[in-house]
Design a protein around this motif. Sequence first.
Motif, PDB file in Angstrom:
ATOM      1  N   GLY A   8       0.715  -1.203   0.059  1.00  0.00           N
ATOM      2  CA  GLY A   8      -0.014  -0.143  -0.061  1.00  0.00           C
ATOM      3  C   GLY A   8       0.887   1.347   0.089  1.00  0.00           C
ATOM      4  N   ILE A   9       2.147   1.277  -0.651  1.00  0.00           N
ATOM      5  CA  ILE A   9       2.806   2.364  -0.559  1.00  0.00           C
ATOM      6  C   ILE A   9       2.331   3.345  -1.522  1.00  0.00           C
ATOM      7  N   ASN A  10       1.931   4.742  -1.109  1.00  0.00           N
ATOM      8  CA  ASN A  10       1.598   5.860  -1.801  1.00  0.00           C
ATOM      9  C   ASN A  10       2.546   7.043  -2.069  1.00  0.00           C
ATOM     10  N   ARG A  11       3.585   6.838  -1.336  1.00  0.00           N
ATOM     11  CA  ARG A  11       4.667   8.103  -1.865  1.00  0.00           C
ATOM     12  C   ARG A  11       6.220   7.253  -1.772  1.00  0.00           C
ATOM     13  N   PRO A  40      14.289   4.390 -14.108  1.00  0.00           N
ATOM     14  CA  PRO A  40      13.578   3.302 -13.868  1.00  0.00           C
ATOM     15  C   PRO A  40      12.006   3.865 -13.871  1.00  0.00           C
ATOM     16  N   THR A  41      11.651   4.931 -12.935  1.00  0.00           N
ATOM     17  CA  THR A  41      10.692   5.288 -12.308  1.00  0.00           C
ATOM     18  C   THR A  41       9.289   5.222 -13.509  1.00  0.00           C
ATOM     19  N   ALA A  42       9.845   5.614 -14.784  1.00  0.00           N
ATOM     20  CA  ALA A  42       8.896   5.587 -15.857  1.00  0.00           C
ATOM     21  C   ALA A  42       8.399   4.094 -16.025  1.00  0.00           C
ATOM     22  N   ARG A  43       9.397   3.093 -16.247  1.00  0.00           N
ATOM     23  CA  ARG A  43       8.963   1.868 -16.549  1.00  0.00           C
ATOM     24  C   ARG A  43       8.048   1.446 -15.126  1.00  0.00           C
ATOM     25  N   ILE A  96      -1.193   4.984  -9.050  1.00  0.00           N
ATOM     26  CA  ILE A  96       0.352   5.335  -9.195  1.00  0.00           C
ATOM     27  C   ILE A  96       0.693   6.114  -7.832  1.00  0.00           C
ATOM     28  N   PRO A  97       1.818   5.695  -7.150  1.00  0.00           N
ATOM     29  CA  PRO A  97       2.197   6.505  -6.045  1.00  0.00           C
ATOM     30  C   PRO A  97       3.146   7.790  -6.629  1.00  0.00           C
ATOM     31  N   GLU A  98       2.972   8.755  -5.538  1.00  0.00           N
ATOM     32  CA  GLU A  98       3.886   9.802  -5.773  1.00  0.00           C
ATOM     33  C   GLU A  98       5.180   9.609  -5.748  1.00  0.00           C
ATOM     34  N   PHE A  99       6.097  10.400  -6.413  1.00  0.00           N
ATOM     35  CA  PHE A  99       7.568  10.084  -6.477  1.00  0.00           C
ATOM     36  C   PHE A  99       8.121  11.253  -6.106  1.00  0.00           C
ATOM     37  N   ALA A 100       9.440  11.207  -5.483  1.00  0.00           N
ATOM     38  CA  ALA A 100      10.268  12.105  -4.785  1.00  0.00           C
ATOM     39  C   ALA A 100      11.691  11.681  -4.907  1.00  0.00           C
TER      40      ALA A 100
END
Length: 300
Positions: A191-194, A204-207, A219-223
């Motif tokens: 359940g990771i959302n960020r 690799p995030t795009a993939r 899709i989670p938020e990415f930082a």
Amino acid sequence: MPPAAVTAPMRNYRGRFAPSPSGPLHFGSLVAAVGSYLDAKANKGSWLVRIEDIDTTRVVKNADTDILNTLQAYCLHWDESVVYQTKRLDLYQDVVSSLENQQCVYACHCSRKQIKALGGIYQGQCKNLGHPTHTGALRLTQCHATTEFNDLIQGDISVSSELAHEDYIIKRSDGLFAYQLVVVVDDIDQGINRIVRGADLIEPTARQISLFKQLNHPIPEFAHLPLAVAKPGFKLSKQNYAPAISKAEPKPALISAFEFLGLPTHANLMDLTTEQLIEWGINTFELKQVPQVAEIQISQ
């Protein structure tokens, strides 16, 4: 002039730190741990630890225990049981089997050397050859190519269309599940959302975003935090023999990590206990303070 808007905490925040047990934590991995922890706690959220040991060829004996002991020494306490990828193989196989049933997976017999000779991007050579799926590597037919996404630190990100459209490996020819598959399956299951992590994983995030779409999951938020580098393009890593951080004297490295992340550190912080330092970090941290650069050179 109206007062600045106060950023409300993200509801039901679930973040994680996911080290590979290939050696002890160094300053670069401490930055990722501290950045993800502070962001989770500043948002009154949960912070999980996942040991990414799926690539068993890189695992160093007892490195996982050393990593967990180091996190405890720095008062970075996780909120749920630690998860090991090697204990979740059935989950990964279920996802692969489901994708196979949807006819989204095919076997590939191409070697890395062959692909490199053709420019480094796989061009679908085996896609229509009908190799049995119990032979070679398994590739996922790319149905949701992602060329752009927004990063909460780095801003708008673009990746090459060629890379975004590549049918990538989800299970290797040696039988090991690929990182690109398991990291997404784990994030969905937990359940990771960020996701707050190092900028070496921007591409690799795009993939991974495309796989969230393929698996019909939000899709989670990415930082992506800046990387700590010894010199431009040369990140601190276990493979590059970056020195381990001290478990006996955590405060200097912790304050350095705060400074790296843009927190307004001061000399009096050394008077605090490690627990108090972490509390100060939680109360002071804001994602917008993090430098919007891919890497920061540090002196070792």
